[in-house]
Scaffold this active site. Structure first.
Site, PDB file in Angstrom:
ATOM      1  N   ASP A 355      40.817  48.679  32.234  1.00 43.01           N
ATOM      2  CA  ASP A 355      41.206  47.602  31.330  1.00 43.01           C
ATOM      3  C   ASP A 355      40.503  47.889  29.999  1.00 43.01           C
ATOM      4  OD1 ASP A 355      42.227  45.047  30.503  1.00 43.01           O
ATOM      5  OD2 ASP A 355      40.198  44.262  30.757  1.00 43.01           O
ATOM      6  N   ASP A 552      36.888  43.794  33.753  1.00 44.56           N
ATOM      7  CA  ASP A 552      35.727  42.917  33.565  1.00 44.56           C
ATOM      8  C   ASP A 552      35.666  41.820  34.619  1.00 44.56           C
ATOM      9  OD1 ASP A 552      37.716  41.211  32.791  1.00 44.56           O
ATOM     10  OD2 ASP A 552      37.167  41.141  30.676  1.00 44.56           O
ATOM     11  N   ASP A 556      41.319  40.058  35.809  1.00 44.04           N
ATOM     12  CA  ASP A 556      41.916  41.257  36.409  1.00 44.04           C
ATOM     13  C   ASP A 556      41.929  41.199  37.935  1.00 44.04           C
ATOM     14  OD1 ASP A 556      42.358  42.632  33.939  1.00 44.04           O
ATOM     15  OD2 ASP A 556      40.214  42.994  33.839  1.00 44.04           O
TER      16      ASP A 556
END
Length: 658
Positions: A355, A552, A556
């Protein structure tokens, strides 16, 4: 005042031998000295060795009257002292229907040796077996201590501030909103926000980092950190059961329950291997003398030697110990691995998907440009954006609110009459009679608003007021210092593909990809599209290789959960990270991933070294025993020697320095 009850800091860990899963049988597997302290075990072993040595002295050295009977007495005492527990466990296992284990092998081999008059050899088998068990227990204890060091983060009490003064209570009794005091040298017992006071916090137990962090009023702090100086007054934002420290302790306690594929294979192998060698030994003792003649006792002796050598303890103990040591070594560096299966998956890593925000970048956004359309000004645009983003906790929204605060004005929530979030696009609000749209370019297109696309690099928030395009606010994020070396280091480790997924624009993603030398980027993605991209990448990777997603942990969770390995960054700030991920990197440093892969691969090498050496040595001595080349003494040294070699080799993982 409530007396604090201290919980055990020792994780519930058992390493079984010879393929038996102790939990599944409902019993505890007692390994020789496991119920003793280390000093008691040393005294017990020393007594056994001294008695055995006395027997050897009388039988082979002192040619005095009655020396044979005296030697026999010493041997009998030594055998019962060292082998009593083995024989007792063998009988208990018989009663439970568990016949083929290491107790059976040791018991049958030594009782057979006694029947053949090989008293010294019988005691030697038990003695060296117990020495091997002793060193095995030491290795397990060391790896337990390495992981249970993390258990020291558990607080013993909370200094609750009440109307009658400060009262010590158990952490489990504290509630959200309680105010508590943390003095210098004490652990922070609950997640919370600092009401007053400043201090340096030691986070090393959680992150492996020795540099303390400064905490000031309004800062969020987490349980498990140690207040190095100062006096802190903190308001609890989580109960103990939901706090960071509680979730980490639960993670550590359950880490060893998830076996790696190699570990599972060896366990199944041992279940078939042990009865097979017992049957072969029985055939070796009976068939050759019937078919070829000769001394039956010679073949019985060979069968007993064969049994001693065949014990697979080196395999089934050292392999879980290796993975256990790897988990412990990783935890000491601030890398929490939820099980041996994930450690082995890390060793087979092929593709890493990142990400962007908060993972490769700092996630600290700031407004770098305000571009206004005709008939609008910057003040009006920023005010509209601030009112639109007031209810969002996203870093982009917070950066806009911070920029507006710096103008000296405040958002008037009373002026807001409508608020609608448009998933994956932005928000729609009504304030002071005006309808404001704030979001990405797709929002403008969705609402049919003609807009001017910004050419600046960064995240862009487009705004429309009453259906008219008003301008664009450009927000930039900054790469983390070690992001660039992360990708280069992963390539050196042979990682085939490094990919970035982001909801940001293609332009912003391309700029980061160029700096980091990423293999692929996928920009302007909605949350469900990230999952789709990971599924596609999973299909493209080679068989038996794995894909890791690094995020993080805040938004997600779906991708972390469906990847082969979900890796969460910055577990210090995210409950979702600890819940959803398979591996948690407790700091915000992406380079921790490189350390995690190195530890995983070193662990796998150690495990396979143990497998290959153990099988090769055992196979050699089994062949020698079959043809009568090796004696019972050599069999003992072969079995114990391989076990000790495997255990000591496994201990290298715990001390891995990189």
């Amino acid at each position: 005042m409530i007396e604090t009850v201290k919980k055990s800091k020792e994780p519930n860990i058992e390493i079984g031998c010879c393929g038996h899963d102790e939990h599944s049988h409902g019993g505890h597997h007692d390994h020789g000295s496991s119920a003793m302290t280390r000093n008691q075990a040393i005294i017990w072993l020393s007594t056994g060795i001294a008695t055995f040595a006395a027997g050897i002295l009388f039988e082979y050295v002192l040619a005095v009257q009655w020396s044979g009977y005296i030697a026999l007495g010493f041997f009998a005492f030594s055998y019962l002292l060292l082998g009593g527990k083995v024989l007792l466990r063998m009988l208990k296992n018989f009663a439970k229907g568990r016949i083929f284990d290491e107790n059976f092998l040791m018991g049958i081999a030594t009782l057979g040796a006694i029947a053949l008059g090989l008293y010294a050899e019988a005691v030697a088998v038990m003695l060296f077996y117990q020495i091997g068990e002793f060193f095995q227990e030491m290795a397990v204890a060391k790896s337990k201590r390495q992981i249970s060091d993390l258990m020291d983060i558990r607080p013993d009490f909370v200094n609750l501030q009440t109307a009658d003064g400060v009262q010590k209570i158990e952490p489990e009794l504290a509630k959200i909103g309680d105010i508590f005091i943390v003095k210098a040298g004490e652990k922070i017992p609950l997640d919370g926000v600092i009401v007053s006071g400043e201090a340096l916090l030691d986070t090393s137990a959680l992150t492996g980092e020795s540099v303390p962090r400064k905490a000031t009023p309004a800062d969020n702090v987490i349980s498990g950190c140690i207040n190095m100086n100062g006096l802190l007054t903190i308001e609890a934002t989580q109960t103990f059961g939901e706090s960071t420290v509680s979730k980490i302790l639960d993670l550590v306690e359950n880490a060893v329950s998830k076996k790696a594929p190699t570990e599972t294979f060896i366990t199944k192998f041992a279940r078939y291997y042990t009865p097979a060698v017992v049957c072969f030994a029985a055939l070796l003792a009976t068939v050759p003398p019937l078919l070829f003649g000769g001394d039956p006792l010679e073949w019985v002796s060979r069968a007993l030697i064969f049994l001693v050598i065949s014990c697979p303890c080196a395999l089934v103990v050292s392999i879980p110990l290796g993975f256990f040591g790897g988990i412990g070594g990783a935890s000491s560096k601030g890398i929490l691995v939820k099980g041996g299966n994930y450690l082995e998956a890390l060793a087979n890593l092929d593709t890493v998907v990142f990400d962007k925000t908060g993972t490769l970048t700092k996630g600290v956004f700031q407004v770098v440009a305000i571009e206004v359309a005709e008939n609008f000004d910057k003040k009006t645009l920023l005010k509209a954006a601030a009112h639109a983003e007031i209810f969002s906790n996203h870093p982009i929204a917070l950066s806009i609110l911070k920029e507006y605060d710096e103008t000296g004005e405040k958002v008037d929530k009373a002026s807001l009459s409508e608020y609608e979030e448009i998933a994956g696009h932005g928000v729609k609000v009504r304030y002071s009679g005006d309808v404001v749209l704030a979001g990405n370019a797709k929002l403008m297109a969705k609402m049919g608003i003609a807009y001017q696309e910004s050419e600046r690099i960064g995240t862009k928030v487009y705004l429309a007021i009453n259906g008219v395009f008003a301008g664009c606010i450009v927000i930039a994020d900054e790469l983390k210092p070690d992001s660039a070396k992360l990708v280069a280091s992963l390539k050196k480790l042979g990682i085939r593909k490094a990919v970035m997924l982001t909801g940001d624009t293609e332009q912003a993603a391309q700029a980061i990809a160029k700096d980091l030398h990423l293999d692929q980027i996928h920009a302007s993605l909605l949350p469900h599209q990230k999952v789709e991209q990971v599924e596609i990448l999973s299909q493209e990777k080679p068989a038996k290789r794995t894909l890791a997603f690094v995020g993080d942990g805040i938004n997600d969770a779906p991708v972390l959960a469906m990847s082969d390995i979900g890796i969460a960054m910055g577990g210090l700030g995210s409950d979702a990270a600890i819940e959803a991920a398979d591996v948690v990197l407790m700091t915000d440093e992406p380079s921790k991933l490189v350390e995690a892969v190195e530890i995983a691969r070193f662990t796998k090498r150690i495990v396979w070294q143990n497998i290959i050496v153990s099988l090769a040595v055992k196979l050699l001595f089994l062949v020698l025993a079959t043809f009568g080349v090796s004696s019972l003494w050599e069999a003992v040294f072969a079995d114990v020697g391989v076990s000790l070699l495997a255990v000591f080799n496994s201990m290298r993982v715990m001390n891995y320095k990189g």
